[in-house]
Scaffold this active site. Structure first.
Site, PDB file in Angstrom:
ATOM      1  N   VAL A 162       0.905  -1.152   0.000  1.00 38.89           N
ATOM      2  CA  VAL A 162       0.000   0.000   0.000  1.00 38.89           C
ATOM      3  C   VAL A 162       0.946   1.205   0.000  1.00 38.89           C
ATOM      4  O   VAL A 162       1.441   1.605   1.048  1.00 38.89           O
ATOM      5  CB  VAL A 162      -0.931  -0.009   1.227  1.00 38.89           C
ATOM      6  CG1 VAL A 162      -1.827   1.216   1.234  1.00 38.89           C
ATOM      7  CG2 VAL A 162      -1.776  -1.290   1.237  1.00 38.89           C
ATOM      8  N   PRO A 163       1.254   1.728  -1.196  1.00 41.34           N
ATOM      9  CA  PRO A 163       2.468   2.530  -1.386  1.00 41.34           C
ATOM     10  C   PRO A 163       2.407   3.976  -0.896  1.00 41.34           C
ATOM     11  O   PRO A 163       2.385   4.926  -1.685  1.00 41.34           O
ATOM     12  CB  PRO A 163       2.669   2.470  -2.907  1.00 41.34           C
ATOM     13  CG  PRO A 163       1.283   2.355  -3.460  1.00 41.34           C
ATOM     14  CD  PRO A 163       0.525   1.520  -2.459  1.00 41.34           C
ATOM     15  N   CYS A 164       2.441   4.123   0.413  1.00 44.15           N
ATOM     16  CA  CYS A 164       2.445   5.471   0.984  1.00 44.15           C
ATOM     17  C   CYS A 164       3.713   6.238   0.609  1.00 44.15           C
ATOM     18  O   CYS A 164       3.738   7.471   0.674  1.00 44.15           O
ATOM     19  CB  CYS A 164       2.271   5.406   2.499  1.00 44.15           C
ATOM     20  SG  CYS A 164       3.361   4.243   3.340  1.00 44.15           S
ATOM     21  N   HIS A 165       4.766   5.525   0.192  1.00 41.23           N
ATOM     22  CA  HIS A 165       6.002   6.197  -0.201  1.00 41.23           C
ATOM     23  C   HIS A 165       5.845   6.969  -1.510  1.00 41.23           C
ATOM     24  O   HIS A 165       6.702   7.785  -1.858  1.00 41.23           O
ATOM     25  CB  HIS A 165       7.150   5.174  -0.334  1.00 41.23           C
ATOM     26  CG  HIS A 165       6.934   4.139  -1.380  1.00 41.23           C
ATOM     27  ND1 HIS A 165       6.159   3.010  -1.158  1.00 41.23           N
ATOM     28  CD2 HIS A 165       7.371   4.039  -2.670  1.00 41.23           C
ATOM     29  CE1 HIS A 165       6.143   2.271  -2.257  1.00 41.23           C
ATOM     30  NE2 HIS A 165       6.864   2.879  -3.194  1.00 41.23           N
ATOM     31  N   ARG A 166       4.750   6.735  -2.244  1.00 41.06           N
ATOM     32  CA  ARG A 166       4.533   7.434  -3.510  1.00 41.06           C
ATOM     33  C   ARG A 166       3.816   8.766  -3.331  1.00 41.06           C
ATOM     34  O   ARG A 166       3.413   9.400  -4.316  1.00 41.06           O
ATOM     35  CB  ARG A 166       3.746   6.534  -4.473  1.00 41.06           C
ATOM     36  CG  ARG A 166       4.505   5.268  -4.869  1.00 41.06           C
ATOM     37  CD  ARG A 166       3.687   4.358  -5.759  1.00 41.06           C
ATOM     38  NE  ARG A 166       4.356   3.055  -5.921  1.00 41.06           N
ATOM     39  CZ  ARG A 166       3.757   1.958  -6.380  1.00 41.06           C
ATOM     40  NH1 ARG A 166       2.481   2.002  -6.724  1.00 41.06           N
ATOM     41  NH2 ARG A 166       4.435   0.815  -6.483  1.00 41.06           N
TER      42      ARG A 166
END
Length: 199
Positions: A162-166
């Site tokens: 769940v790509p919160c880094h994006r």
């Protein structure tokens, strides 16, 4: 609430349990660990082979606190298991360069309705792309809630998949990633965004 010292053993070992008494309704989650180029990851899956959590080992205490908050109504136990549901292997493939393998991984989260709406929207951000917190707020229909969106982003229990880094700051700052700015930078470079951008 009990916690134990982790042991690497071929047999399952209960390392955390929210109650001394086992209940027929108690959920069993499986825990595994894997090395990555930027540190060791902790993976937690359920009996249906869905990811429940991923975080970095040094943040394990924070992760356990989050799980306990999310699932206190449904008591759970964590049991050591190698490559539960094949999920650890899939994450290894991601770090080896098969970036799209995480797009299809099944996940399950608790949290509030607002948090889940943010996390669901995160999975719509394509690999190699980024958006701002303000844009993320617009996408969930809450254009003035960028600060609350940022807090939900920081509470995401399933890092990377769940790509919160994006998600980045409005001025392009690599802020707000609970795993640290250096890891956020590494992940974005790994996914191709930073190749010809900030690095």
């Amino acid at each position: 609430f009990m916690s134990g010292i982790r042991h690497h053993s071929p047999v399952f070992h209960v390392i955390i349990c929210s109650s001394n008494e086992r209940s027929v309704h108690m959920q069993t989650f499986f825990i595994d660990r894997m090395a990555t180029p930027v540190g060791e990851l902790v993976l937690i899956a359920d009996e249906q082979d869905r990811l429940r959590a991923i975080d970095w080992t040094e943040h394990e205490a924070r992760l356990m606190k989050l799980l306990t908050t999310h699932y206190r109504a449904d008591r759970f136990q964590l049991v050591d298991k190698t490559n539960p549901g094949g999920l650890t292997e899939v994450m290894q493939r991601y770090f080896s360069g098969e970036l799209d393998v995480i797009d299809r991984l099944p996940v399950m989260t608790a949290g509030t309705e607002f948090q889940r709406s943010v996390w669901q929207q995160l999975r719509q951000i394509p690999c190699g792309e980024i958006i701002t917190y303000g844009e993320l707020a617009k996408r969930i229909g809450r254009p003035t809630a960028s600060r609350a969106v940022g807090m939900a982003n920081g509470s995401n229990p399933i890092s990377i998949v769940v790509p919160c880094h994006r998600v980045i700051g409005s001025q392009g700052a690599l802020t707000g990633y609970a795993g640290g700015v250096q890891r956020k930078q590494w992940l974005l470079k790994h996914e191709g965004y930073l190749q010809n951008e900030l690095l």
